[in-house]
Scaffold this active site. Structure first.
Site, PDB file in Angstrom:
ATOM      1  N   GLY A 166       0.785  -1.230   0.000  1.00  0.00           N
ATOM      2  CA  GLY A 166       0.000   0.000   0.000  1.00  0.00           C
ATOM      3  C   GLY A 166       0.814   1.276   0.000  1.00  0.00           C
ATOM      4  O   GLY A 166       0.366   2.297   0.531  1.00  0.00           O
TER       5      GLY A 166
ATOM      6  N   ARG B 119      -6.163  -8.461  -8.344  1.00  0.00           N
ATOM      7  CA  ARG B 119      -7.292  -9.257  -8.848  1.00  0.00           C
ATOM      8  C   ARG B 119      -7.896  -8.525 -10.023  1.00  0.00           C
ATOM      9  O   ARG B 119      -7.926  -7.288 -10.026  1.00  0.00           O
ATOM     10  CB  ARG B 119      -8.399  -9.383  -7.800  1.00  0.00           C
ATOM     11  CG  ARG B 119      -7.966 -10.053  -6.550  1.00  0.00           C
ATOM     12  CD  ARG B 119      -8.483 -11.456  -6.507  1.00  0.00           C
ATOM     13  NE  ARG B 119      -7.918 -12.117  -5.350  1.00  0.00           N
ATOM     14  CZ  ARG B 119      -7.889 -13.432  -5.192  1.00  0.00           C
ATOM     15  NH1 ARG B 119      -8.422 -14.215  -6.107  1.00  0.00           N
ATOM     16  NH2 ARG B 119      -7.346 -13.959  -4.123  1.00  0.00           N
ATOM     17  N   ILE B 120      -8.440  -9.304 -10.959  1.00  0.00           N
ATOM     18  CA  ILE B 120      -9.174  -8.699 -12.071  1.00  0.00           C
ATOM     19  C   ILE B 120     -10.591  -8.418 -11.570  1.00  0.00           C
ATOM     20  O   ILE B 120     -11.271  -9.324 -11.056  1.00  0.00           O
ATOM     21  CB  ILE B 120      -9.241  -9.677 -13.271  1.00  0.00           C
ATOM     22  CG1 ILE B 120      -7.841 -10.155 -13.656  1.00  0.00           C
ATOM     23  CG2 ILE B 120      -9.959  -9.008 -14.452  1.00  0.00           C
ATOM     24  CD1 ILE B 120      -6.875  -9.075 -14.000  1.00  0.00           C
ATOM     25  N   LEU B 121     -11.020  -7.178 -11.722  1.00  0.00           N
ATOM     26  CA  LEU B 121     -12.376  -6.832 -11.275  1.00  0.00           C
ATOM     27  C   LEU B 121     -13.384  -7.374 -12.290  1.00  0.00           C
ATOM     28  O   LEU B 121     -13.216  -7.189 -13.498  1.00  0.00           O
ATOM     29  CB  LEU B 121     -12.492  -5.311 -11.129  1.00  0.00           C
ATOM     30  CG  LEU B 121     -11.679  -4.769  -9.947  1.00  0.00           C
ATOM     31  CD1 LEU B 121     -11.434  -3.267 -10.089  1.00  0.00           C
ATOM     32  CD2 LEU B 121     -12.365  -5.093  -8.620  1.00  0.00           C
TER      33      LEU B 121
ATOM     34  N   ASN C  48      -6.885   2.426 -12.578  1.00  0.00           N
ATOM     35  CA  ASN C  48      -5.893   1.477 -12.085  1.00  0.00           C
ATOM     36  C   ASN C  48      -4.511   2.054 -12.342  1.00  0.00           C
ATOM     37  O   ASN C  48      -4.302   2.772 -13.314  1.00  0.00           O
ATOM     38  CB  ASN C  48      -6.032   0.161 -12.864  1.00  0.00           C
ATOM     39  CG  ASN C  48      -5.008  -0.883 -12.450  1.00  0.00           C
ATOM     40  OD1 ASN C  48      -4.803  -1.135 -11.254  1.00  0.00           O
ATOM     41  ND2 ASN C  48      -4.350  -1.509 -13.416  1.00  0.00           N
TER      42      ASN C  48
ATOM     43  N   HIS D  87      -0.621   0.717 -13.040  1.00  0.00           N
ATOM     44  CA  HIS D  87       0.012  -0.521 -13.503  1.00  0.00           C
ATOM     45  C   HIS D  87       1.501  -0.258 -13.763  1.00  0.00           C
ATOM     46  O   HIS D  87       1.843   0.733 -14.422  1.00  0.00           O
ATOM     47  CB  HIS D  87      -0.669  -0.999 -14.795  1.00  0.00           C
ATOM     48  CG  HIS D  87      -0.092  -2.264 -15.308  1.00  0.00           C
ATOM     49  ND1 HIS D  87      -0.395  -3.494 -14.766  1.00  0.00           N
ATOM     50  CD2 HIS D  87       0.812  -2.493 -16.291  1.00  0.00           C
ATOM     51  CE1 HIS D  87       0.287  -4.435 -15.407  1.00  0.00           C
ATOM     52  NE2 HIS D  87       1.022  -3.854 -16.337  1.00  0.00           N
TER      53      HIS D  87
ATOM     54  N   ASP E  89     -11.399  -1.097 -17.927  1.00  0.00           N
ATOM     55  CA  ASP E  89     -12.533  -1.618 -18.700  1.00  0.00           C
ATOM     56  C   ASP E  89     -12.652  -3.115 -18.390  1.00  0.00           C
ATOM     57  O   ASP E  89     -12.057  -3.598 -17.423  1.00  0.00           O
ATOM     58  CB  ASP E  89     -12.391  -1.292 -20.191  1.00  0.00           C
ATOM     59  CG  ASP E  89     -11.224  -2.012 -20.835  1.00  0.00           C
ATOM     60  OD1 ASP E  89     -10.596  -2.883 -20.167  1.00  0.00           O
ATOM     61  OD2 ASP E  89     -10.939  -1.718 -22.011  1.00  0.00           O
TER      62      ASP E  89
ATOM     63  N   GLY F 235     -11.430  -5.610 -19.925  1.00  0.00           N
ATOM     64  CA  GLY F 235     -10.254  -6.409 -20.267  1.00  0.00           C
ATOM     65  C   GLY F 235      -9.219  -6.363 -19.151  1.00  0.00           C
ATOM     66  O   GLY F 235      -9.445  -5.780 -18.092  1.00  0.00           O
TER      67      GLY F 235
END
Ligand code: GAR
Length: 201
Positions: free
Chosen positions: A12, A96-98, A112, A114, A146, A148
């Site tokens: 964090g 995690r992928i939302l 996000n 990255h 989005d 993806g």
């Protein structure tokens, strides 16, 4: 004042940068809550600052979609993404992928950060993948989420040159030194309406 929800899975340090920025009364956003998919050490930053923090574990739901629904409800309890104020969800190290339903609930007010120059090196091991590919430059991207994996519209990027012999941890830390101020600045610009979110009404 823009209300934001921050989602994390790890230490964090990006969350901490946002907490420090929002401690300034002139900053145009406030952190309404911090959520995680796990007992992330970074949740302590939220608790120390008196910000509500919660964990929503995927294993406690029957499916990814169901997990996303519980997570969305937990965020909306803190008045992010509900009512007249649109709010903003910030994924800052959530690993995690939302799921699509979650994305639709908040889109496009869902960003996000990255650790790569997207579209290069999407996914969970961006720094490792950049080193393995022999990339001479990599960096950080803040983008709209989005449905993806790391494919949404890019908002801001910053680049770093890869140093010969650098380890994944060393390179990631140098990326994070750019990432924290870039994320804070992007949130500031969204809150001030200086940066439009693609598709926002
Ligand atoms: C950040 O570098 C973020 O970009 C990355 O995790 C790190 C979290 O650091 N996210 C991803 O790799 C998502 N695919 P932090 O917990 O110290 O903020």
């Amino acid at each position: 004042m823009l209300k934001i929800a921050v989602l994390i899975s790890g230490g964090g340090s990006n969350l901490k940068a946002l907490i420090d920025a929002t401690a300034d009364p002139d900053f145009p956003a406030e952190i309404a809550c911090v959520g995680s998919d796990t007992d992330a050490p970074g949740l302590e930053h939220a608790r120390a600052a008196g910000i509500p923090a919660f964990v929503v574990r995927p294993r406690d739901s029957d499916s990814r979609e169901a997990w996303g629904e519980v997570l969305a409800a937990a965020i909306q309890e803190h008045h992010v993404g509900t009512g007249p104020h649109p709010g903003l969800v910030v994924s800052a190290g959530l690993m995690r992928i939302l799921p699509p339903g979650f994305v639709r609930a908040f889109s496009p007010r869902l960003i996000n950060t990255h650790p790569a120059l997207l579209p290069a090196f999407p996914g969970a091991h961006a720094v490792r993948d950049a080193l393995a590919a022999g990339a001479e430059r990599t960096g950080v991207t803040v983008h709209v989420i989005d449905e993806g994996v790391d494919t949404g519209p890019v908002l801001r990027q910053a680049a770093v040159d890869v140093r010969p012999g650098e380890t994944e941890a060393e390179l990631h830390e140098r990326i994070k030194q750019l990432e924290r101020p870039l994320l804070v600045q992007t949130v500031r610009e969204i809150a001030l309406g200086e940066l439009a979110l693609p598709g926002a009404r």
